[in-house]
Design a protein around this motif. Structure first.
Motif, PDB file in Angstrom:
ATOM      1  N   GLU A   1      35.985  27.576  29.482  1.00 63.74           N
ATOM      2  CA  GLU A   1      36.799  28.409  30.365  1.00 63.74           C
ATOM      3  C   GLU A   1      37.200  29.699  29.656  1.00 63.74           C
ATOM      4  OE1 GLU A   1      41.119  28.114  32.665  1.00 63.74           O
ATOM      5  OE2 GLU A   1      40.334  26.420  31.522  1.00 63.74           O
ATOM      6  N   GLU A   8      34.504  31.601  34.982  1.00 64.46           N
ATOM      7  CA  GLU A   8      35.690  32.242  35.549  1.00 64.46           C
ATOM      8  C   GLU A   8      36.842  31.242  35.650  1.00 64.46           C
ATOM      9  OE1 GLU A   8      37.628  32.697  38.391  1.00 64.46           O
ATOM     10  OE2 GLU A   8      38.269  34.715  37.861  1.00 64.46           O
ATOM     11  N   THR A   9      38.040  31.684  35.292  1.00 61.36           N
ATOM     12  CA  THR A   9      39.200  30.796  35.185  1.00 61.36           C
ATOM     13  C   THR A   9      39.520  30.103  36.501  1.00 61.36           C
ATOM     14  OG1 THR A   9      40.101  32.237  33.475  1.00 61.36           O
ATOM     15  CG2 THR A   9      41.613  30.683  34.504  1.00 61.36           C
ATOM     16  N   ARG A  10      39.447  30.823  37.606  1.00 61.69           N
ATOM     17  CA  ARG A  10      39.789  30.221  38.897  1.00 61.69           C
ATOM     18  C   ARG A  10      38.833  29.106  39.268  1.00 61.69           C
ATOM     19  NH1 ARG A  10      40.023  35.375  42.657  1.00 61.69           N
ATOM     20  NH2 ARG A  10      38.296  35.885  41.271  1.00 61.69           N
ATOM     21  N   HIS A  11      37.546  29.261  38.915  1.00 58.56           N
ATOM     22  CA  HIS A  11      36.565  28.210  39.196  1.00 58.56           C
ATOM     23  C   HIS A  11      36.835  26.980  38.337  1.00 58.56           C
ATOM     24  CE1 HIS A  11      33.355  31.135  40.990  1.00 58.56           C
ATOM     25  NE2 HIS A  11      34.578  31.363  41.434  1.00 58.56           N
ATOM     26  N   ARG A  69      31.171  30.940  38.294  1.00 59.91           N
ATOM     27  CA  ARG A  69      30.766  32.325  38.082  1.00 59.91           C
ATOM     28  C   ARG A  69      30.882  32.625  36.589  1.00 59.91           C
ATOM     29  NH1 ARG A  69      33.870  36.703  41.456  1.00 59.91           N
ATOM     30  NH2 ARG A  69      32.641  35.715  43.102  1.00 59.91           N
ATOM     31  N   VAL A 118      31.381  34.690  33.294  1.00 59.68           N
ATOM     32  CA  VAL A 118      32.218  35.830  32.929  1.00 59.68           C
ATOM     33  C   VAL A 118      31.542  36.601  31.807  1.00 59.68           C
ATOM     34  CG1 VAL A 118      34.447  36.499  31.946  1.00 59.68           C
ATOM     35  CG2 VAL A 118      34.336  34.675  33.630  1.00 59.68           C
ATOM     36  N   HIS A 153      35.784  44.916  41.960  1.00 65.14           N
ATOM     37  CA  HIS A 153      35.774  44.351  40.609  1.00 65.14           C
ATOM     38  C   HIS A 153      37.149  44.452  39.951  1.00 65.14           C
ATOM     39  CE1 HIS A 153      33.994  43.200  36.743  1.00 65.14           C
ATOM     40  NE2 HIS A 153      34.777  44.127  36.210  1.00 65.14           N
ATOM     41  N   CYS A 208      42.782  41.049  41.405  1.00 67.71           N
ATOM     42  CA  CYS A 208      42.016  40.239  40.463  1.00 67.71           C
ATOM     43  C   CYS A 208      41.545  41.134  39.311  1.00 67.71           C
ATOM     44  CB  CYS A 208      40.827  39.579  41.152  1.00 67.71           C
ATOM     45  SG  CYS A 208      39.614  40.725  41.820  1.00 67.71           S
ATOM     46  N   SER A 209      40.961  40.539  38.309  1.00 69.05           N
ATOM     47  CA  SER A 209      40.441  41.247  37.139  1.00 69.05           C
ATOM     48  C   SER A 209      41.570  41.811  36.288  1.00 69.05           C
ATOM     49  CB  SER A 209      39.453  42.340  37.575  1.00 69.05           C
ATOM     50  OG  SER A 209      38.784  42.883  36.457  1.00 69.05           O
TER      51      SER A 209
END
Length: 350
Positions: free
Chosen positions: A56, A79-82, A112, A114, A249, A271-272
């Protein structure tokens, strides 16, 4: 051939490792020290061929990702949310279950990847964060001093940054007890101001030595801090394939919720990277308030500000500096105004 997938749940001191078959069955687990050599040994001593190793994204992941990639492991940063969605699917929240959840996400491919920034981009990022922190503490110190003076009826008034120290010391003349309290704070503020000049000079040197950053600064509203922040965050500009995707993005496009008859457009996604978004917002404020030239983009910004207010207009306009910087970086170009000075375009650099 059987595929194997590994998931890593990493903390500062320990890393939980889980290896699963292609069908999802757990075949090996361990809790190791957060050390690339220990992780490589655990995954290599079994003699299997891993298809993917996922961890992660977090503050430590760039170092660990680079170290494991250098050892030849097929590592991916997700990706952290995933990762959070996979972990939340587990009934009990434990480090061991977290590692299994990441491994199962790796196996199914529902994640996803990163981009892990280069060392130079991380160095620039550290410089910018340090500069921002020191710059933010200056107003805090000054406001605290003003707050200490007000109960005694001492008013500093509107004063320049350079004259703040002298003005406060004049007000403290003859008040020895209060002076003994405030004088150390003034000394700390002055020392911080002197130290702030060092990272600021480093930022200016970094912008001068990078040709891409120099070109980005030709865009309206884009200064040294904005350009260097954008450069450090994007790192490899080619990874954002379409310039139209730059706003999304950086979280500058609205959220959307659609279900059945409901279809709602919300505020920007945010986000980002927060620092880059803040810098782009500053560039938008500069376009609205500090640039005397009247050109098409600024006229649109001013109309929007009259209709929606300065804050909302700046949020909407913040996408424009991002798009311009990306186009400039991709094409090796400069921003130029036409002969009338009312329209701008990204033209080939001389």
């Amino acid at each position: 051939m059987i595929d194997f997938y590994a998931g890593l749940d990493v903390s500062l001191e320990a890393a939980n490792v889980c290896v699963v078959y292609g069908d999802g069955k757990v075949v090996r687990e361990a809790k190791l020290a957060t050390d690339p050599d220990a992780i490589e040994l655990f995954l290599a001593e079994w003699g299997i061929q891993l298809k993917r190793v996922d961890l992660e994204a977090f503050s430590y992941s760039a170092w660990l990702f680079t170290a494991l990639a250098d050892k030849g492991l097929p590592v991916i940063c997700i990706e952290t949310r995933h990762a959070k969605a996979a972990v939340n699917a587990m009934l009990n929240k434990t480090d061991r279950n977290d590692a299994e959840g990441i491994a199962q996400t790796t196996r199914t491919g529902w994640f996803r990847a990163v981009h892990v920034k280069s060392e130079s981009a991380q160095t620039s990022r550290a410089l910018l964060v340090g500069h921002k922190t020191m710059r933010g503490r200056m107003p805090y110190m000054e406001n605290m001093i003003l707050g200490l003076l007000r109960p005694f009826g001492l008013k500093v008034g509107e004063i320049s940054v350079g004259r703040f120290d002298a003005r406060v010391r004049d007000l403290l003349a003859g008040k020895k007890e209060l002076e003994a309290i405030v004088a150390p704070l003034l000394d700390a503020r002055n020392a911080m101001r002197l130290q702030l000049a060092k990272p600021h000079r480093t930022v200016l040197m970094a912008t001068r030595s990078d040709s891409a950053v120099r070109r980005m600064r030709t865009a309206p509203g884009v200064g040294a801090l904005v350009a260097l922040t954008f450069r450090a965050t994007v790192d490899n500009r080619a990874r954002i394939k379409k310039t139209t995707n730059v706003g999304a993005h950086f979280g500058l496009t609205p959220r959307r919720y659609q279900s059945g008859q409901a279809d709602r457009i919300g505020s920007i996604s945010k986000c980002s990277d927060e620092l880059t978004r803040a810098m782009l917002h500053e560039a938008a404020i500069a376009i609205l308030t500090r640039i005397p030239k009247i050109f098409k983009l600024r006229l649109w910004c001013l109309r929007l500000a009259r209709k929606k207010g300065l804050k909302r207009a700046a949020t909407a306009v913040a996408r424009a500096p991002a798009v311009l910087q990306h186009r400039i970086g991709i094409g090796g170009s400069n921003f130029q105004f036409d002969a009338s000075g009312k329209r701008g375009r990204v033209a080939a650099a001389a």
